[in-house]
Design a protein around this motif. Structure first.
Motif: not given
Length: 333
Positions: A165, A171, A196
């Motif tokens: 990513a 995401l 994250v």
């Protein structure tokens, strides 16, 4: 600061101590071991009287953690963190082999490579859907379509998947991805690390091109400070004066990290060396040095790869490396 709780302490007494610490504005984190429990304290611990804490009947000892990384530290959690992907484990004595192409190019390519690396012993499939490239004119990846193809490969082979990513907006596309990779260029993208960290999904954090071990661990701390404890560290080489290799693989980081942190450590010899002929010896060396896994780029047709063909192994070459790595593991396990 950490407090070692005496063995056999009733959970109710530990809970009372935790509640008291929380009222002091401290965030306590429990790590239960085989012989004792470690209570890690994060926050302004200057307001905590160490002598008072140490005098409590249930406390065996108290000490301050000098490293700026707290939750990452082995002092906070003596036991190795083990990442479990429905039976595929990383860390704590379990070794994983991650393999696949640098970038997902076609449906046939990713399915074919996935089947080949699984047959050779790979545990996890890698493949880039979003590619950060030095030149804006180079292939940038297939994006969302690439993730769809990876998920098809997962369905065909049963292999968990990992892909990178690059920013927060991407995401939502990673909901069904098993491991989110944070690349070297984003090691200190703190906004992305925090996002994250809010997910309950494993994150593989690559070391930055010029990142020190301390900076790397502090980046992992950003993720863990948001509540995500499923972090994997990936050594992928650092930039030095040497020009014969793409980067310089820092194998000394493996045993050093094993002392500093409880997090699993994997090694990417493909990006570290940039040359397919160097991948095998560096894979064997990383395994012997105690890595918890290796990540290797494999392509069905390296000369015509859209990304990093020079460092990609053919499926046949990968099978040879995987077999030799298993032999090294038999010796050191």
């Amino acid at each position: 600061m950490i407090a070692i709780i005496k063995a056999g302490t009733p959970q109710s007494q530990i809970d009372n101590l935790v509640h008291w610490l929380e009222h002091q504005g401290i965030k306590p984190y429990l790590s239960a071991g085989d012989y004792y429990t470690v209570l890690g304290l994060v926050g302004d611990t200057s307001k905590i009287d160490m002598d008072l804490l140490a005098s409590l009947e249930i406390v065996q000892s108290v000490k301050r953690v000098t490293e700026p990384f707290k939750r990452v530290s082995r002092d906070f959690q003596p036991k190795d963190t083990v990442i479990d992907l429905a039976g595929t484990k990383i860390g704590g004595g379990s070794f994983c082999i991650i393999a696949g192409p640098c970038s997902v190019e076609t449906h046939e390519q990713i399915i074919g490579v996935a089947k080949a690396v699984k047959a050779a012993g790979a545990n996890i499939l890698r493949g880039g859907a979003f590619k950060p490239r030095t030149s804006p004119y180079d292939f940038q990846g297939l994006g969302a379509l690439g993730i769809e193809m990876l998920l098809e490969a997962k369905k065909e082979t049963g292999l968990p998947i990992i892909t990178e990513a690059m920013n927060i907006n991407q995401l939502p596309l990673f909901e069904d991805v098993d491991i989110i990779q944070i690349g070297a260029r984003n090691m200190q993208n703190f906004d992305l690390l925090k996002e994250v960290g809010k997910l309950r999904k494993p994150v593989l954090l690559k070391r930055g091109l010029c990142g020190t071990i301390k900076e790397w661990l502090m980046s992992a701390e950003y993720i863990m400070s948001e509540g995500n404890e499923q972090v994997i560290l990936c050594e992928r080489g650092i930039r030095t004066y040497e020009t014969y290799t793409r980067n310089t693989l820092d194998l000394s980081a493996i045993p050093l990290l094993k002392n500093l942190t409880h997090l699993p450590v994997v090694v990417d010899p493909s990006h570290a060396t940039g040359q397919a002929r160097l991948v095998k010896p560096m894979s064997l060396a990383a395994t012997a040095a105690g890595a918890d896994g290796i990540m290797i780029e494999v392509h069905n047709d390296p000369p015509h790869a859209l990304c990093d063909g020079a460092q990609s192994l053919t499926p046949e070459q990968f099978a040879d490396v995987a077999a030799r790595v298993r032999k090294i593991r038999e010796v050191i396990a």
